[in-house]
Write an enzyme that holds these catalytic residues in place. Structure first.
Site, short mmCIF file in Angstrom:
data_model
loop_
_atom_site.label_atom_id
_atom_site.label_comp_id
_atom_site.label_asym_id
_atom_site.label_seq_id
_atom_site.Cartn_x
_atom_site.Cartn_y
_atom_site.Cartn_z
N ASP A 93 -1.99 -194.98 -49.63
CA ASP A 93 -2.96 -194.88 -50.74
C ASP A 93 -4.40 -194.69 -50.29
O ASP A 93 -5.31 -194.89 -51.09
CB ASP A 93 -2.82 -196.08 -51.67
CG ASP A 93 -3.65 -197.28 -51.27
OD1 ASP A 93 -3.84 -197.49 -50.06
OD2 ASP A 93 -4.12 -197.99 -52.16
N GLU A 94 -4.59 -194.30 -49.05
CA GLU A 94 -5.94 -194.34 -48.50
C GLU A 94 -6.22 -193.18 -47.56
O GLU A 94 -5.34 -192.78 -46.81
CB GLU A 94 -5.99 -195.62 -47.66
CG GLU A 94 -7.28 -196.30 -47.58
CD GLU A 94 -7.06 -197.69 -46.98
OE1 GLU A 94 -7.80 -198.02 -46.08
OE2 GLU A 94 -6.12 -198.40 -47.40
#
Ligand code: TTP
Ligand code: MG
Ligand code: MG
Length: 357
Positions: free
Chosen positions: A117-118
């Site tokens: 998610d990053e």
């Protein structure tokens, strides 16, 4: 004119960090809108408080009860028995992640993905000011929301560390720019643990040296580079720079390191080497079957002790297609080190291979 409208100085970098808000839980809310607004926990099965395993993540409503990622699922159940508990649907999260970062990539190909998610983007060549970077950040947020109906947070600054800090400050749903002239002022007032590499042990040492319970970066700035190197070795030199908001690490574009791994949480914490190695071999077998036909260049073994202290050991070798016996030969000595270096019982073990190419 706001400070973020300034023109960039020559050679100055513009780095953007993006992190999805309560990622796994937000996807679950999207898939099950009836859960919105209620505390929701994604992770192991709580089995009425008796389940093993941990919380992967939770939504912000659940966080108000003190529920956190990595916490035993049984504890989260005690904190909020009425929460909705859902199992991890990793295949779905991976698919969503691929789509999201496919979209993000359209804004800059200079992207380094850090987790599902990053990611970091290097916008240095793309924009002439932090204001322009902020506009790109806003567009990224809009695009992701439009395509996936999910929110994220974005931080922008002159390096990776400060962009990530900006993103944390923006959470949830926000965007935050820390212009170069604000960097030192902002980081100085934060706790030393904001600096990457400063975990509980390093913090404890700093605490003792500074005689402060909760040392801030500002307090740690009194040490000279030499002193920090004396305390912490080579890392100390890096801490010196980071305490001043400096971080020269580049955004490393893809050549994604792919890994395949599996973990096992024991029903009961154990020190029984036969039991542990037998499960370990099963894990290796499972990973081997998943990785079959791929070139492997390293193995990593994870061990979480009963007190949740978690360590990894790894070894690498020339990339090749190896058989299961080879993986056992490489992995077992690492596992044995964990079993001999501590008297603590083992809660979880994991095995992971790093794939080549
Ligand atoms: P994070 O970005 O750390 O957390 P988050 O997205 O859930 O929440 P935040 O709004 O604070 O960013 O992690 C991303 C996902 O990775 C998270 O949704 C679930 C997973 N994860 C775990 O499975 N275990 C963990 O210990 C952590 C920290 C994350
Ligand atoms: Mg996140
Ligand atoms: Mg994250």
């Amino acid at each position: 004119m706001t400070s973020s409208k300034r023109k960039n100085k020559k050679g100055e970098r513009v780095i953007l960090h993006i992190d999805m808000d309560y990622f796994f839980a937000q996807i679950e809310e999207r898939e099950n809108p009836q859960f919105r607004g209620k505390p929701l926990v994604v992770g192991a099965d709580p089995k009425k408080g008796k389940g093993r395993g941990v919380v992967s993540t939770s939504n912000y409503e659940a966080r108000e009860y003190g529920i956190k990622s990595g916490m035993p699922i049984s504890r989260s159940y005690k904190l909020c028995p009425d929460a909705i508990f859902l199992p991890v649907n990793m295949d779905l999260y991976k698919k969503v992640s691929e789509r999201i970062f496919g979209t993000v990539k359209e804004f800059s190909s200079k992207i380094e993905r850090i987790s599902l998610d990053e990611a970091y983007l290097d916008l240095s060549k793309k924009v002439g000011s932090f204001k322009e970077a902020e506009n790109i950040g806003k567009k990224i947020k809009e695009k992701i929301f439009e395509k996936e109906n999910l929110t994220c947070s974005i931080g922008i600054s002159k390096n990776k560390m400060m962009a990530k800090i900006a993103c944390e400050l923006a959470k949830p749903k926000g965007i935050r720019v820390i212009t170069p002239e604000k960097v030192v002022g902002i980081i100085s007032e934060m706790g030393v643990e904001v600096v990457p590499g400063i975990g509980p042990k390093t913090k404890d040492k700093l605490r003792k040296k500074l005689k402060k319970r909760d040392p801030k970066v500002r307090d740690a700035q009194i040490f000279s580079k030499e002193e920090l190197i004396n305390f912490f070795g080579k890392r100390g030199g890096e801490f010196y720079e980071k305490f001043r908001g400096k971080d020269s690490s580049p955004v490393k574009e893809e050549r994604e390191v792919k890994t395949i791994g599996k973990e096992h949480t024991f029903q009961q914490d154990t020190k029984n080497p036969r039991k542990i190695t037998s499960i370990f071999k099963q894990l290796i077998g499972d990973v081997y079957r998943q990785a079959k036909g791929r070139k492997v260049k390293g193995v990593t073994v994870t061990c979480r002790y009963e007190d949740f202290e978690t360590h990894t050991k790894q070894t690498s070798f020339p990339a090749g297609e190896y058989d299961e016996r080879f993986l056992i030969k490489k992995g077992t000595p690492l596992l044995l080190k964990f079993l001999t270096q501590s008297n603590k019982k083992v809660r979880l073990i994991g095995f992971r291979v790093t794939l080549y190419g």
